[in-house]
Design a protein around this motif. Structure first.
Motif, short mmCIF file in Angstrom:
data_model
loop_
_atom_site.label_atom_id
_atom_site.label_comp_id
_atom_site.label_asym_id
_atom_site.label_seq_id
_atom_site.Cartn_x
_atom_site.Cartn_y
_atom_site.Cartn_z
N ALA A 106 0.85 -1.19 0.00
CA ALA A 106 0.00 0.00 0.00
C ALA A 106 0.89 1.24 0.00
CB ALA A 106 -0.92 -0.01 1.22
N ALA A 107 0.68 2.12 -0.97
CA ALA A 107 1.53 3.31 -1.12
C ALA A 107 0.68 4.49 -1.56
CB ALA A 107 2.64 3.04 -2.14
N ASN A 108 1.28 5.66 -1.50
CA ASN A 108 0.59 6.87 -1.92
C ASN A 108 0.46 6.89 -3.44
OD1 ASN A 108 0.45 7.87 0.73
ND2 ASN A 108 2.52 8.71 0.58
N PRO A 109 -0.64 7.44 -3.96
CA PRO A 109 -0.78 7.55 -5.41
C PRO A 109 0.36 8.38 -6.02
CG PRO A 109 -2.86 8.01 -4.29
CD PRO A 109 -1.81 7.93 -3.23
N ASN A 110 0.79 7.96 -7.19
CA ASN A 110 1.87 8.61 -7.95
C ASN A 110 3.23 8.46 -7.29
OD1 ASN A 110 0.09 9.51 -9.98
ND2 ASN A 110 -0.44 11.32 -8.76
N GLU A 111 3.34 7.56 -6.30
CA GLU A 111 4.66 7.23 -5.75
C GLU A 111 5.46 6.48 -6.80
OE1 GLU A 111 5.62 8.10 -2.65
OE2 GLU A 111 7.61 7.26 -2.90
N SER A 112 6.77 6.72 -6.87
CA SER A 112 7.60 6.09 -7.90
C SER A 112 7.68 4.58 -7.67
CB SER A 112 9.00 6.70 -7.89
OG SER A 112 8.96 8.06 -8.22
N VAL A 113 7.60 3.84 -8.78
CA VAL A 113 7.83 2.40 -8.78
C VAL A 113 9.22 2.18 -9.37
CG1 VAL A 113 7.07 0.16 -9.64
CG2 VAL A 113 5.39 1.89 -8.98
N LEU A 114 10.11 1.53 -8.62
CA LEU A 114 11.50 1.39 -9.01
C LEU A 114 11.79 -0.03 -9.48
CD1 LEU A 114 13.14 3.22 -5.94
CD2 LEU A 114 12.23 4.22 -8.05
N ALA A 115 12.67 -0.13 -10.48
CA ALA A 115 13.14 -1.45 -10.92
C ALA A 115 13.98 -2.07 -9.82
CB ALA A 115 13.95 -1.31 -12.21
N THR A 116 13.70 -3.31 -9.48
CA THR A 116 14.40 -3.94 -8.37
C THR A 116 15.85 -4.28 -8.70
OG1 THR A 116 14.21 -5.71 -6.74
CG2 THR A 116 13.75 -6.28 -9.02
N MET A 117 16.18 -4.45 -10.02
CA MET A 117 17.54 -4.72 -10.47
C MET A 117 17.70 -4.20 -11.89
SD MET A 117 18.75 -8.50 -9.15
CE MET A 117 17.52 -9.32 -10.16
N ASP A 118 18.93 -4.24 -12.38
CA ASP A 118 19.18 -3.93 -13.78
C ASP A 118 18.48 -4.97 -14.65
OD1 ASP A 118 22.67 -2.87 -13.35
OD2 ASP A 118 20.77 -2.03 -12.66
N GLY A 119 17.99 -4.52 -15.80
CA GLY A 119 17.34 -5.48 -16.69
C GLY A 119 16.76 -4.82 -17.92
N THR A 120 15.92 -5.58 -18.63
CA THR A 120 15.28 -5.13 -19.86
C THR A 120 13.78 -5.28 -19.73
OG1 THR A 120 17.20 -5.83 -21.16
CG2 THR A 120 15.17 -5.42 -22.36
#
Length: 286
Positions: free
Chosen positions: A192-206
């Protein structure tokens, strides 16, 4: 009244001044005269002790004498100790590689290891003869039978991913509202997070998937090394498209409430290893 009198008498005695005189013995002439009291003497003693303490503290703090204090070590000595420890560790690794190399050479000379099984000389410093020796017919038959038996076993449990040395970023800031439960077919962790909170890539990838579905809303999937795939569902919007290279910790989407299965602003995060879902909480601290 008696207590007050005793108190006044005490302070009077404490403040009573005495005269210290230095007299010429021959002429009885007074050379030096000094009036002091017990209070003056105590004040002078405390002042002298304070000055001595400050001088001692400065000497210990700003001179090499502090190195002789128990438990104290200056930065130079500490760096030397760390450097020596690293050198000893490196020397130990070199010694182990040399010992392994010598043992493998001895096995080659004795005929325990076929010469054509050695691809490079460097391999002799990293593997033992068990790896270099050819498989026996019995071992080959056992391996073939086992592989045939497990070939179509869909219930077999795959090994857990080896994330040693990998840095897995927390996909977003928030509170875990629903945990991984394979029996209920909930193959991820809800945050559960605030709206428009950034979603980050958990690791390097494609990015291998960047789309919208009716049930999961905006979702994005990223292929990583070590046969890992991370999936982010119910996003508010997507910042990357398929084929984009992303870095670990880079924003790839925004938290939202999209899809019919979403009941509020949150991120559904899944982690897959070789086609099987794994519990993200075993590898990431949310």
């Amino acid at each position: 009244m008696p207590k007050r009198r005793r108190s006044k008498a005490f302070w009077k005695n404490f403040k009573f001044k005495y005269k210290l005189t230095i007299v010429n013995e021959n002429t009885l002439e007074e050379i030096v005269g000094l009036r002091v009291s017990k209070l003056n003497g105590l004040s002078v003693l405390l002042s002298v002790l304070t000055v001595l303490f400050l001088i001692a503290a400065c000497i210990i703090a700003f001179t090499p004498l502090r190195n002789y204090l128990p438990g104290y070590m200056n930065s130079e000595v500490r760096s030397q100790i760390v450097g020596n420890a690293l050198r000893v560790d490196s020397l130990q690794q070199v010694l182990n590689r040399q010992n392994l190399y010598i043992m493998n050479i001895q096995d080659i000379f004795s005929g325990n290891i076929p010469v054509d099984s050695v691809q490079t000389l460097d391999s002799l410093t990293t593997v033992r003869k068990d790896t270099l020796m050819e498989r026996t017919k019995r071992e080959e038959e056992f391996r073939r039978q086992y592989e045939e038996t497990e070939k179509y076993n869909l219930t077999s449990i795959t090994s857990q991913p080896d994330v040693t040395g990998l840095i897995l970023y927390r996909p977003t800031r928030g509170m875990v509202s629903d945990r991984f439960d394979a029996e209920k077919k909930h193959y991820g962790t809800d945050i559960a997070a605030n709206p428009n909170e950034s979603v980050l890539a958990t690791m390097d990838g494609t990015v291998i998937l960047s789309t919208y579905t009716a049930e999961t809303g905006y979702l994005i999937g990223v292929q990583h090394s070590q046969d890992l795939i991370s999936v982010y569902k119910h996003c508010g919007s997507l910042l990357k498209k398929e084929g984009d290279r992303v870095k670990g910790g880079e924003a790839i989407a925004l938290v939202g409430n999209s899809g019919t299965l979403s009941t509020g602003p949150h991120l559904h995060f899944e982690l897959w290893y070789k086609g099987h879902p794994v519990n993200p909480e075993k590898y990431i601290v949310f």
